[in-house]
Design a protein around this motif. Structure first.
Motif: not given
Length: 553
Positions: A406-422
């Motif tokens: 779950l830690v890996e999944l959370v880091r992936e989602v966080a990175a994706r959301e930050e990328a979407a927020a430029k």
């Protein structure tokens, strides 16, 4: 021999033994002013003295029962038990006995009597059995009726199939309330339909079923319809043959009346929320009993409870129909939207590629195409949420479990959301070791995404969002904390319902499905999700997931 209303039978059973009267003025005054009826009996049960209160209890003048054997006044079914008990009492001076039995009233009815008898044969002032008793018929009837209403209520609330339930109520009412009973409710066609019928004699129930609708009632042939329309009970406490003859539609109808012999009836409306839903009919026949005005409140109460059961059942079925309609609408709308969306996505991608290949078109027009694709992505997410909500409400959401961290999944989602927020650096993830469990990766991706996007959306652009993941012995715990607008106490549970949103954030974009879908996904995994929040100080969402699939999950 049973006492008759004129007292003639009493005279026939009187003994020739002399009357036994109280021997002292004090004793006489005590007996004659006592509220309970008092009698002095000899060793054979013959009444030697009766106090004035006997007339209040049994209707006979006190003097008229003197000389009668009290067993001759007793219901035949009670005598066999009462005689040996009386002999035991006579054989033991000073002994006290208590009992309950039925005595014949002067009006011909049987009254329940509760009393105490004391052996005073060793008292020279009395030398008799002193019996004090009172009429408890009304009290017992009220107790019996309360117990009946409790049983009827238990039946009424135990099922949402009101037709089957009302049949059970009709059967319960026989013979306590009636010798026969019927229940009619109004259906969609506006007509009254019989849904419950019961007769104390099973052999006559078939005959009762052959009576045409409401016409058995001893009012004019439209009595049920009139009670239904007006909401006013129709009572015929004493049915006369001429009333039956007027109510009969034909000779077959008259023959049925002759066999069924209705002698007293009440028809009361089934009312709920001020609306008539049907009618309850109760009839006395072969039992010889008669209704009085005092019986109407009890039957009305039974009808009220039955009406509430019918109303609740119909409301439930209406809600179920509305829910199914909503599910069908969500599913249909999502699929209908998905088809043109697929074409829009394809054309947007094709347009973007062609514009970038053509010289001089990578500026303003390309930016507009990118914004178009962004809106298409939002629309696709909406369609996906609608489909998920539809599947969840229909119980068709399947999980495809696999083991992952779950830690890996959370880091992936966080990175994706930050990328979407430029490139925003607002998300801070803290994890203590891996948290490996057996879950549906794609569905938990939805949960994490919903929680992170909500935290970012409902907090200021300068505020950080803190995410933590920790593995416990049997579960993984994910928390998402923001310092945003917060959630009012009244909204904390409501936000997990479909299409519901907190009042403070109602001006922000969103469908109100994200948290609903997240909770259901977490619950499907055997976990729980909750929130702690205070308006103006932010919110903390916590998800607890079992590391392995629960039994049967």
């Amino acid at each position: 021999m049973e006492p008759s209303a004129d007292g003639g039978a009493l005279a026939a059973v009187r003994s020739t033994a002399p009357e036994l009267a109280p021997t002292t003025p004090v004793f006489q005054a005590l007996i004659e002013h006592h509220l309970d009826a008092i009698a002095l009996l000899d060793a054979d049960g013959v009444i030697r003295y009766a106090s004035p209160s006997v007339e209040r209890v049994l209707g006979y003048p006190a003097a008229s029962v003197v000389g009668a054997n009290h067993f001759d006044l007793m219901h035949p079914s009670d005598r066999d038990e009462a005689r040996p008990r009386f002999r035991m009492l006579v054989a033991a001076p000073g002994r006290v006995g208590r009992g309950r039995f039925r005595l014949r009233h002067r009006d011909g009815s049987w009254r329940w009597i509760e009393g105490t008898s004391t052996n005073l044969f060793d008292d020279p002032a009395v030398r008799a059995i002193l019996s004090t008793f009172q009429d408890v018929t009304d009290r017992l009837r009220e107790e019996e009726r309360r117990e009946f209403l409790d049983r009827a209520t238990a039946v009424l609330v135990g099922s949402l199939d009101y037709a089957a339930t009302l049949q059970q109520v009709a059967e319960l009412a026989v013979p306590l309330v009636a010798d026969w009973t019927t229940v009619h409710v109004v259906e969609a066609d506006g007509r009254l339909h019989r849904v419950g019928i019961a007769h104390v004699d099973p052999a006559k129930q078939e005959l009762l079923a052959r009576l045409p609708g409401a016409e058995w009632a001893t009012q004019p042939t439209n009595s049920l319809q009139r009670v239904f329309q007006t909401g006013v009970p129709a009572c015929t406490f004493a049915v006369e043959d001429k009333q039956l003859d007027r109510a009969a539609a034909d000779d077959e109808h008259r023959r049925l009346f002759a066999v069924l012999q209705p002698r007293s009836s009440m028809v009361v409306p089934l009312l709920a929320r001020g609306r008539p839903l049907g009618v309850l009919s109760v009839v006395l026949a072969e039992s010889g009993r008669r209704y009085t005005a005092a019986d109407l409140p009890f039957v009305t109460d039974l009808a009220r409870r039955a009406a509430l059961a019918v109303d609740n059942a119909r409301l439930f079925h209406e809600a179920e129909q509305a829910r199914r309609f909503q599910e069908e609408f969500l599913s249909t709308a999502a699929h209908e939207l998905k088809t043109p969306l697929t074409s829009i996505v394809g054309y947007a991608q094709l347009l973007s590629r062609e514009m970038r290949q053509a010289s001089g078109t990578t500026g303003r027009l390309a930016g507009r195409v990118d914004r178009l694709r962004g809106q298409v992505d939002r629309l696709q997410a909406l369609v996906a949420d609608l489909l998920d909500a539809s599947q969840l409400q229909q119980g068709r959401l399947e999980l495809r479990r696999e083991r992952f961290d779950l830690v890996e999944l959370v880091r992936e989602v966080a990175a994706r959301e930050e990328a979407a927020a430029k490139g925003s650096d607002r998300l801070h993830v803290a994890a203590v070791g891996p948290a490996v469990g057996c879950w549906d990766r794609a569905r938990l991706d939805q949960v994490v995404t919903n929680l992170l996007t909500n935290a970012l959306k409902y907090s200021d652009a300068t505020q950080s969002v803190h995410v933590s993941v920790a593995a416990e012995t049997e579960a993984a715990v994910l928390t998402v904390r923001d310092r945003g607008i917060g959630i009012a106490a009244d909204d904390r549970e409501r936000i997990f319902q479909p299409f519901a949103r907190a009042a403070a954030g109602s001006h922000l974009p969103g469908t109100g499905l994200g948290l609903y879908i997240s909770r259901r996904i977490v619950e499907r995994h055997g976990g729980v999700i909750g929130v702690e929040s205070e308006p103006g100080k932010g919110s903390t969402f916590a998800v607890r997931l079992p590391l392995d699939a629960p039994a049967g999950g």
